[in-house]
Design a protein around this motif. Sequence first.
Motif, PDB file in Angstrom:
ATOM      1  N   VAL A 131     -15.687  -5.022  -4.321  1.00 45.86           N
ATOM      2  CA  VAL A 131     -14.675  -5.241  -3.103  1.00 45.86           C
ATOM      3  C   VAL A 131     -15.241  -3.256  -2.703  1.00 45.86           C
ATOM      4  N   PHE A 132     -15.015  -3.264  -2.112  1.00 44.57           N
ATOM      5  CA  PHE A 132     -14.743  -1.648  -1.253  1.00 44.57           C
ATOM      6  C   PHE A 132     -13.978  -1.419  -0.537  1.00 44.57           C
ATOM      7  N   VAL A 133     -12.541  -0.125  -0.311  1.00 41.00           N
ATOM      8  CA  VAL A 133     -12.479  -0.274  -0.267  1.00 41.00           C
ATOM      9  C   VAL A 133     -11.904   1.367   1.016  1.00 41.00           C
ATOM     10  N   THR A 134     -12.498   1.084   1.746  1.00 40.13           N
ATOM     11  CA  THR A 134     -12.745   2.165   2.901  1.00 40.13           C
ATOM     12  C   THR A 134     -10.877   2.438   3.794  1.00 40.13           C
ATOM     13  N   ASN A 135     -11.037   3.754   4.430  1.00 35.76           N
ATOM     14  CA  ASN A 135     -10.780   4.045   5.432  1.00 35.76           C
ATOM     15  C   ASN A 135     -10.208   3.975   6.836  1.00 35.76           C
ATOM     16  N   GLU A 136      -9.752   2.977   7.664  1.00 40.04           N
ATOM     17  CA  GLU A 136     -10.339   3.133   9.587  1.00 40.04           C
ATOM     18  C   GLU A 136      -9.672   5.094   9.732  1.00 40.04           C
ATOM     19  N   VAL A 137     -11.144   5.660   9.809  1.00 42.23           N
ATOM     20  CA  VAL A 137     -10.704   7.041  10.971  1.00 42.23           C
ATOM     21  C   VAL A 137     -10.636   7.554  11.917  1.00 42.23           C
ATOM     22  N   GLY A 138     -11.278   6.329  12.270  1.00 43.47           N
ATOM     23  CA  GLY A 138     -12.187   6.611  14.351  1.00 43.47           C
ATOM     24  C   GLY A 138     -10.971   5.882  14.805  1.00 43.47           C
ATOM     25  N   ALA A 139      -9.655   5.479  15.009  1.00 44.56           N
ATOM     26  CA  ALA A 139      -8.968   5.138  15.948  1.00 44.56           C
ATOM     27  C   ALA A 139      -7.734   6.436  16.556  1.00 44.56           C
ATOM     28  N   GLY A 140      -7.847   7.878  15.828  1.00 42.26           N
ATOM     29  CA  GLY A 140      -7.034   8.327  16.479  1.00 42.26           C
ATOM     30  C   GLY A 140      -7.599   9.475  17.120  1.00 42.26           C
ATOM     31  N   ILE A 141      -6.680  10.571  17.430  1.00 41.96           N
ATOM     32  CA  ILE A 141      -7.075  11.364  18.529  1.00 41.96           C
ATOM     33  C   ILE A 141      -8.682  12.257  17.881  1.00 41.96           C
ATOM     34  N   VAL A 142      -9.751  13.065  18.550  1.00 46.03           N
ATOM     35  CA  VAL A 142      -9.993  13.483  18.712  1.00 46.03           C
ATOM     36  C   VAL A 142     -10.268  14.808  17.634  1.00 46.03           C
ATOM     37  N   PRO A 143     -10.605  15.005  16.092  1.00 48.41           N
ATOM     38  CA  PRO A 143     -10.224  15.989  15.609  1.00 48.41           C
ATOM     39  C   PRO A 143     -11.031  17.655  16.475  1.00 48.41           C
TER      40      PRO A 143
END
Length: 181
Positions: A131-143
């Motif tokens: 079971v891999f856990v990962t973050n969804e980091v692409g839903a916000g503003i462009v860094p």
Amino acid sequence: MGKIVLITGGARSGKSRFAENYVARCGKSIAYIATSQIYDEEMAYRVKLHRQRRPSSWQTFEAPFEAHNALKEAFAEHDTVLFDCLTLYLSNYLCQEKNQSLSLDDLYAETSLLMQELINAVRSVTNKTCVFVTNEVGAGIVPENELARKYRDLAGLCNQQIAKTADEVYLVVSGIPLQIK
């Protein structure tokens, strides 16, 4: 062939807790691959919370690098592995000095190989689950800075690569898991 489960979500969405409950239900002998490195008090606190939630019967493997080897070692003795998390693992890789000068093409290719090593380590075993856990980091503003944009883009590509091969994928939002594959 080993089973791959991917659990994604935003920061503090409940994805790690869901993953912990998932492996507790399906595994008889559980290993935990920890990818974090403690550099400050905030990370030390997060690690402390994770450790407090884990049963003492789970064997922990610390693998900020070369995690495919830790997966192989864990599967030698355990039927289920919780890998927490892919995005920290990617961050460790990306922040290594040797990778700072790679071209985008090389960085994307190397990152894809990194994920493929993890996939291969799981798929090479029989009747075992990771079971891999990962973050969804692409839903916000462009860094605004280059490193953060590389990280966001690479995290998205890594998540897609694992999700494509996964047997199950869950998105956790506000503590509620939604099965999406």
